[in-house]
Design a protein around this motif. Structure first.
Motif, PDB file in Angstrom:
ATOM      1  N   ARG A 147       0.873  -1.202   0.064  1.00 33.13           N
ATOM      2  CA  ARG A 147       0.020  -0.022  -0.118  1.00 33.13           C
ATOM      3  C   ARG A 147       0.743   1.339   0.128  1.00 33.13           C
ATOM      4  N   ARG A 148       2.128   1.031  -0.097  1.00 35.39           N
ATOM      5  CA  ARG A 148       2.976   2.385  -0.347  1.00 35.39           C
ATOM      6  C   ARG A 148       3.695   2.333  -1.695  1.00 35.39           C
ATOM      7  N   MET A 149       3.752   1.369  -2.165  1.00 35.42           N
ATOM      8  CA  MET A 149       4.353   1.454  -3.676  1.00 35.42           C
ATOM      9  C   MET A 149       3.519   0.918  -4.801  1.00 35.42           C
ATOM     10  N   THR A 150       3.693   1.734  -5.906  1.00 35.15           N
ATOM     11  CA  THR A 150       2.648   1.146  -7.360  1.00 35.15           C
ATOM     12  C   THR A 150       3.499   0.147  -7.987  1.00 35.15           C
ATOM     13  N   LEU A 151       2.574  -0.396  -8.692  1.00 37.88           N
ATOM     14  CA  LEU A 151       3.052  -1.531  -9.631  1.00 37.88           C
ATOM     15  C   LEU A 151       4.234  -1.035 -10.387  1.00 37.88           C
TER      16      LEU A 151
ATOM     17  N   HIS B 189       1.552 -23.854 -11.308  1.00 36.33           N
ATOM     18  CA  HIS B 189      -0.140 -23.570 -11.194  1.00 36.33           C
ATOM     19  C   HIS B 189      -0.123 -22.581  -9.987  1.00 36.33           C
ATOM     20  N   PHE B 190      -0.891 -21.765 -10.039  1.00 41.61           N
ATOM     21  CA  PHE B 190      -1.143 -20.798  -8.662  1.00 41.61           C
ATOM     22  C   PHE B 190      -2.634 -21.205  -8.665  1.00 41.61           C
ATOM     23  N   GLU B 191      -3.021 -22.051  -7.621  1.00 46.17           N
ATOM     24  CA  GLU B 191      -4.336 -22.609  -7.470  1.00 46.17           C
ATOM     25  C   GLU B 191      -4.814 -23.386  -8.646  1.00 46.17           C
ATOM     26  N   CYS B 192      -5.691 -22.809  -9.396  1.00 45.36           N
ATOM     27  CA  CYS B 192      -6.143 -23.398 -10.616  1.00 45.36           C
ATOM     28  C   CYS B 192      -5.562 -22.668 -11.926  1.00 45.36           C
ATOM     29  N   GLN B 193      -4.809 -21.530 -11.645  1.00 48.24           N
ATOM     30  CA  GLN B 193      -4.239 -20.566 -12.751  1.00 48.24           C
ATOM     31  C   GLN B 193      -3.115 -21.193 -13.119  1.00 48.24           C
ATOM     32  N   GLN B 194      -2.604 -21.345 -14.306  1.00 52.38           N
ATOM     33  CA  GLN B 194      -1.188 -21.649 -14.873  1.00 52.38           C
ATOM     34  C   GLN B 194      -0.451 -20.571 -14.778  1.00 52.38           C
ATOM     35  N   ILE B 195       0.638 -20.719 -14.452  1.00 52.18           N
ATOM     36  CA  ILE B 195       1.742 -19.755 -14.350  1.00 52.18           C
ATOM     37  C   ILE B 195       2.224 -19.626 -15.697  1.00 52.18           C
ATOM     38  N   PRO B 196       2.593 -18.282 -16.147  1.00 56.95           N
ATOM     39  CA  PRO B 196       3.199 -18.062 -17.463  1.00 56.95           C
ATOM     40  C   PRO B 196       4.540 -18.639 -17.653  1.00 56.95           C
ATOM     41  N   LYS B 197       5.088 -19.354 -18.592  1.00 51.99           N
ATOM     42  CA  LYS B 197       6.322 -19.824 -18.742  1.00 51.99           C
ATOM     43  C   LYS B 197       7.384 -18.811 -18.710  1.00 51.99           C
ATOM     44  N   GLU B 198       7.144 -17.559 -18.790  1.00 52.96           N
ATOM     45  CA  GLU B 198       8.248 -16.753 -18.686  1.00 52.96           C
ATOM     46  C   GLU B 198       8.656 -16.170 -17.175  1.00 52.96           C
ATOM     47  N   TYR B 199       7.590 -16.564 -16.441  1.00 53.14           N
ATOM     48  CA  TYR B 199       7.781 -16.592 -14.968  1.00 53.14           C
ATOM     49  C   TYR B 199       8.403 -17.675 -14.507  1.00 53.14           C
ATOM     50  N   THR B 200       8.029 -18.806 -14.874  1.00 53.48           N
ATOM     51  CA  THR B 200       8.601 -20.091 -14.102  1.00 53.48           C
ATOM     52  C   THR B 200      10.042 -20.238 -14.518  1.00 53.48           C
TER      53      THR B 200
ATOM     54  N   ILE C  99      11.646  -6.178  -7.714  1.00 48.32           N
ATOM     55  CA  ILE C  99      10.833  -6.533  -6.501  1.00 48.32           C
ATOM     56  C   ILE C  99       9.308  -6.793  -6.891  1.00 48.32           C
ATOM     57  N   SER C 100       8.883  -6.721  -7.846  1.00 49.23           N
ATOM     58  CA  SER C 100       7.338  -6.933  -8.192  1.00 49.23           C
ATOM     59  C   SER C 100       7.281  -8.574  -8.279  1.00 49.23           C
ATOM     60  N   PHE C 101       8.532  -9.380  -8.736  1.00 49.15           N
ATOM     61  CA  PHE C 101       8.650 -10.729  -8.964  1.00 49.15           C
ATOM     62  C   PHE C 101       8.729 -11.408  -7.279  1.00 49.15           C
ATOM     63  N   ALA C 102       8.996 -10.550  -6.464  1.00 51.58           N
ATOM     64  CA  ALA C 102       9.376 -11.202  -5.068  1.00 51.58           C
ATOM     65  C   ALA C 102       8.044 -10.481  -4.043  1.00 51.58           C
ATOM     66  N   ALA C 103       6.987 -10.101  -4.407  1.00 55.18           N
ATOM     67  CA  ALA C 103       6.255  -9.283  -3.723  1.00 55.18           C
ATOM     68  C   ALA C 103       4.830 -10.387  -3.945  1.00 55.18           C
ATOM     69  N   HIS C 104       4.296 -10.853  -2.704  1.00 55.62           N
ATOM     70  CA  HIS C 104       3.318 -12.032  -3.018  1.00 55.62           C
ATOM     71  C   HIS C 104       1.955 -11.395  -3.511  1.00 55.62           C
ATOM     72  N   THR C 105       1.485 -11.502  -4.661  1.00 56.94           N
ATOM     73  CA  THR C 105       0.542 -11.094  -5.022  1.00 56.94           C
ATOM     74  C   THR C 105      -0.401 -12.300  -5.711  1.00 56.94           C
TER      75      THR C 105
ATOM     76  N   LYS D 276      -1.965 -11.824  -8.554  1.00 56.51           N
ATOM     77  CA  LYS D 276      -1.896 -11.734 -10.192  1.00 56.51           C
ATOM     78  C   LYS D 276      -0.384 -11.046 -10.656  1.00 56.51           C
ATOM     79  N   ASP D 277      -0.395 -11.179 -11.880  1.00 57.48           N
ATOM     80  CA  ASP D 277       0.697 -10.438 -12.383  1.00 57.48           C
ATOM     81  C   ASP D 277       1.968 -11.439 -11.998  1.00 57.48           C
ATOM     82  N   GLU D 278       3.140 -10.742 -12.246  1.00 56.22           N
ATOM     83  CA  GLU D 278       4.372 -11.660 -11.701  1.00 56.22           C
ATOM     84  C   GLU D 278       4.635 -12.155 -10.414  1.00 56.22           C
ATOM     85  N   GLY D 279       3.750 -11.126  -9.596  1.00 56.02           N
ATOM     86  CA  GLY D 279       3.967 -11.504  -8.036  1.00 56.02           C
ATOM     87  C   GLY D 279       3.359 -12.760  -7.515  1.00 56.02           C
ATOM     88  N   ILE D 280       2.764 -13.602  -8.554  1.00 58.58           N
ATOM     89  CA  ILE D 280       1.988 -14.947  -8.307  1.00 58.58           C
ATOM     90  C   ILE D 280       3.190 -16.021  -7.864  1.00 58.58           C
TER      91      ILE D 280
END
Length: 552
Positions: free
Chosen positions: A164-168, A211-222, A232-238, A240-244
C-alpha cells in the motif's frame, strides 16, 4: 586350525580388515572391485602375513589361506556368488568348518536404486516404513523445505514496509538490490538473509511450480532465475501478475511439507497445527545436513544399517523418523501485497466467503465515531484492520473459517494470531468489534479518514434534504447494494465540480447511467426503490446519509 578356532576365522579376519583400513585411512567397504582386489593384497602383505609370521605359523597360515581363499574359485562363479551373499555367522561351527565360506567376501554397498528397491519391494512399505518411504519419494522436493522460514520472513518484511506504499510501476522499475540498498544499515542484513533463502527456494523448486491454485503460471515467469537483479514485483506476494510466483512458491513449500507429514503419520487428526508465520526450521521436514536427503540416507545406511544379513530397514526408518517425525501441519498465513491504487474490494470479497460479515450495532457504531474522532487514531486503527483483512483473505484456502473465527474479537485476533504489540486506539473497538464486523468497521474508518469526495462539488449540488425525504431514503436503504451505490455517488461527484447539470435534475435519472463492475446502476434490480423526490441538488446529502447508515 580346524574346529571352533577355524569356525570364527571369518569374523576375526573381517575385524582385522576394518582395523587395517582405519589405520590406513581408506575404507575397504567403499572400493570398486579392482581396487578392492589390490587393497586385499596390500592388507595381506602389510598386516596379516607379518602377524602370522611373528607367531611362527607361516606354513599353517599359508595352508589355511589356500584352503579358505581358493574354495570359491574351485566352486565356480555361481556358488562363489552364493558364498559371497551368505553370512558365515548364520552357519554352525561344524558347517563353517566344512563349507569354507570366503574369508575375503565382498560387502555390497547401497545406492539410490538398490535402496529404493529394498524398501518398495516390501509388500507393506508405506505402512511399515512410512518416513523412509516419504523421503525416498519426495527427497528432491524436500531439498528446498529448509528455506521455508526465510521465505515467510521475506513475505512479511516486504508487505510490512511496502504494501500500500508502492505502485506496481515502481515495483517493476526497482530491483531487489536497489530496494535493500535504500534500507537502514541495521535492517539490511535481515532483508538480505531472508531474500537469499527466497532465491534458493525458488531456483531449486521452480520446475515443480507450474500453477497458482487453478491458474497456470506463464512460462516466462517459471523460467526466471531469482536474484537481487530482478524487479521486486517478482518477489512481492500477489494473486496476479508476476507476484504470483512468490505466492505460489510459499504455497508449494507448505503443501510439500504437509504431504511428508501426512505420509509419516497414520492418524492425521493427531497431528498438531501451526501457522506458517510461526514456523521455525525445527518445525519443518528437513533431512540431511549440508547434502541432499538421499545422499545422507545412503551414507547412514551403508555405515549403520548394512550387514551380512542385508539392510536393517527398521533401523533406517527410526533414523529418518528421528529427523522428520513429530512435525506439525503448517497452515499457510501470508500477507498479500497490495499495490497503491488497488482496491481492497478483492480482499473483502474473499473475506465474505471465509467469515460471514454483519453490520455493526448502531450503539457500537456511535461509540466508535466518538472514540475515533481524531483522524490520526482512525488512521492507526484502519491500518491495523487492513493487516487483519489481508491475513484473513490469505488464510485457510477458499472455504469458511467457521463461527469460532467469526465471533473472535478484533483485539484478540491481533494479539494472539498476528502477535501485534500495538493496542487498538479505541476501547470500544477492542472490546466490541468482532471479525464478523470487519467490513463494516473498515467502511466506518474509511468515512472517518477519507477526504470528503464532495468537497470540491459546486454548492448547488450540496443542499440538505428535508427530514421526511431523508427518512424515506433511509427506509429504502436496506434494499440498496451500498457497495455499488456509494462508489457510484462518489464517481458522480467528479462530474459535479462545474455546474453543467441542473440542480433540479432527478438524481435517479443521472445515477442510472453511472457504471459499476456489475453494469450500469440503473440496471440493478433495487434501483427502482430509490425515492423519486431526490434531486441532483441533494447528491452530497444522499451520500452522507447512506454512508452513515452503511456503517451501522
Amino acid at each position: 586350525e580346524e574346529g571352533p578356532a577355524a569356525a570364527h576365522a571369518t569374523v576375526m579376519l573381517r575385524r582385522q580388515q576394518y582395523k587395517a583400513s582405519v589405520r590406513g585411512k581408506q575404507d575397504w567397504r567403499h572400493l570398486s572391485k579392482d581396487a578392492r582386489a589390490a587393497w586385499e593384497i596390500g592388507v595381506q602383505h602389510l598386516y596379516l602375513f607379518p602377524r602370522l609370521e611373528r607367531a611362527g605359523r607361516d606354513d599353517r597360515a599359508a595352508s589355511l589361506l589356500r584352503k579358505w581363499g581358493g574354495s570359491g574359485m574351485r566352486a565356480g562363479p555361481f556358488l562363489a556368488d552364493l558364498q559371497e551373499r551368505t553370512p558365515p555367522e548364520l552357519l554352525s561351527a561344524s558347517e563353517r568348518g566344512t563349507s569354507l565360506p570366503l574369508v575375503w567376501s565382498f560387502q555390497p554397498q547401497l545406492n539410490q536404486t538398490t535402496l529404493q528397491k529394498a524398501v518398495f519391494s516390501h509388500p507393506d512399505s508405506a505402512s511399515r516404513f512410512p518416513a523412509l518411504s516419504a523421503v525416498l519419494r519426495l527427497h528432491q522436493r524436500m531439498a528446498s523445505l529448509r528455506f521455508l522460514p526465510q521465505v515467510t520472513t521475506w513475505a512479511n518484511l516486504v508487505a510490512s514496509r511496502f504494501s500500500r506504499r508502492m505502485t506496481l510501476e515502481q515495483a517493476r522499475s526497482s530491483t531487489v538490490r536497489s530496494v535493500v540498498a535504500g534500507l537502514p544499515d541495521t535492517e539490511a542484513p535481515k532483508w538480505q538473509a531472508a531474500f537469499s533463502g527466497f532465491c534458493a527456494a525458488w531456483n531449486c523448486s521452480r520446475q515443480w511450480i507450474t500453477h497458482f491454485e487453478c491458474q497456470q503460471i506463464p512460462k516466462e515467469y517459471t523460467e526466471k532465475t531469482m536474484s537481487d537483479e530482478v524487479p521486486i514485483s517478482f518477489a512481492a506476494h500477489t494473486e496476479k501478475d508476476e507476484g504470483i510466483i512468490a505466492f505460489a512458491l510459499q504455497m508449494w513449500l507448505v503443501e510439500t511439507h504437509n504431504a511428508v507429514v501426512e505420509m509419516t503419520c497414520a492418524d492425521s487428526s493427531q497431528i498438531p497445527r501451526l501457522s506458517s508465520r510461526l514456523a521455525q526450521l525445527s518445525d519443518v521436514c528437513t533431512f540431511g545436513k549440508g547434502q541432499s536427503a538421499i545422499e545422507e540416507l545412503i551414507m547412514f545406511a551403508n555405515d549403520r544399517c548394512v550387514g551380512d544379513t542385508g539392510v536393517d530397514l527398521l533401523r533406517l526408518e527410526r533414523h529418518v523418523r528421528a529427523s522428520i517425525g513429530g512435525k506439525p501441519i503448517i497452515a499457510l498465513e501470508v500477507p498479500q501485497f497490495i499495490f497503491v491504487g488497488d482496491e481492497q474490494a478483492g480482499d473483502l470479497g474473499v473475506l465474505n466467503t471465509k467469515v460471514a460479515q454483519r453490520q455493526l450495532p448502531p450503539s457500537v457504531a456511535k461509540r466508535l465515531r466518538a472514540d475515533l474522532a481524531s483522524k490520526s487514531s482512525a488512521d492507526s486503527c484502519r491500518r491495523t484492520c487492513q493487516v487483519v483483512l489481508s491475513f484473513l483473505a490469505s488464510t485457510g484456502g477458499l472455504g469458511s473459517l467457521g463461527d469460532e473465527v467469526a465471533t473472535m474479537s478484533l483485539s484478540r485476533y491481533c494479539e494472539t494470531v498476528l502477535l501485534l504489540s500495538e493496542e487498538l486506539p479505541s476501547t470500544t473497538a477492542a472490546t466490541e468489534v468482532l471479525l464478523c464486523h470487519l467490513e463494516a468497521f473498515l467502511a466506518l474508518l474509511d468515512s472517518l479518514t477519507a477526504d470528503d469526495p464532495f468537497a470540491s462539488v459546486s454548492s448547488k449540488y450540496r443542499e440538505d434534504i428535508s427530514p421526511d425525504l431523508e427518512q424515506e431514503l433511509l427506509s429504502a436503504a436496506p434494499n440498496f447494494d451500498l457497495q455499488l451505490l456509494l462508489p457510484a455517488l462518489r464517481s458522480l461527484a467528479s462530474s459535479l465540480v462545474e455546474e453543467h447539470l441542473a440542480a433540479s435534475e432527478p438524481l435517479r435519472d443521472v445515477l442510472s447511467y453511472v457504471g459499476s463492475d456489475q453494469g450500469d446502476i440503473g440496471a440493478q434490480p433495487w434501483f427502482d426503490t430509490i425515492p423519486f423526490g431526490l434531486e441532483l441538488r441533494h447528491a452530497r446529502a444522499v451520500h452522507s446519509a447512506l454512508a452513515a447508515s452503511y456503517h451501522v
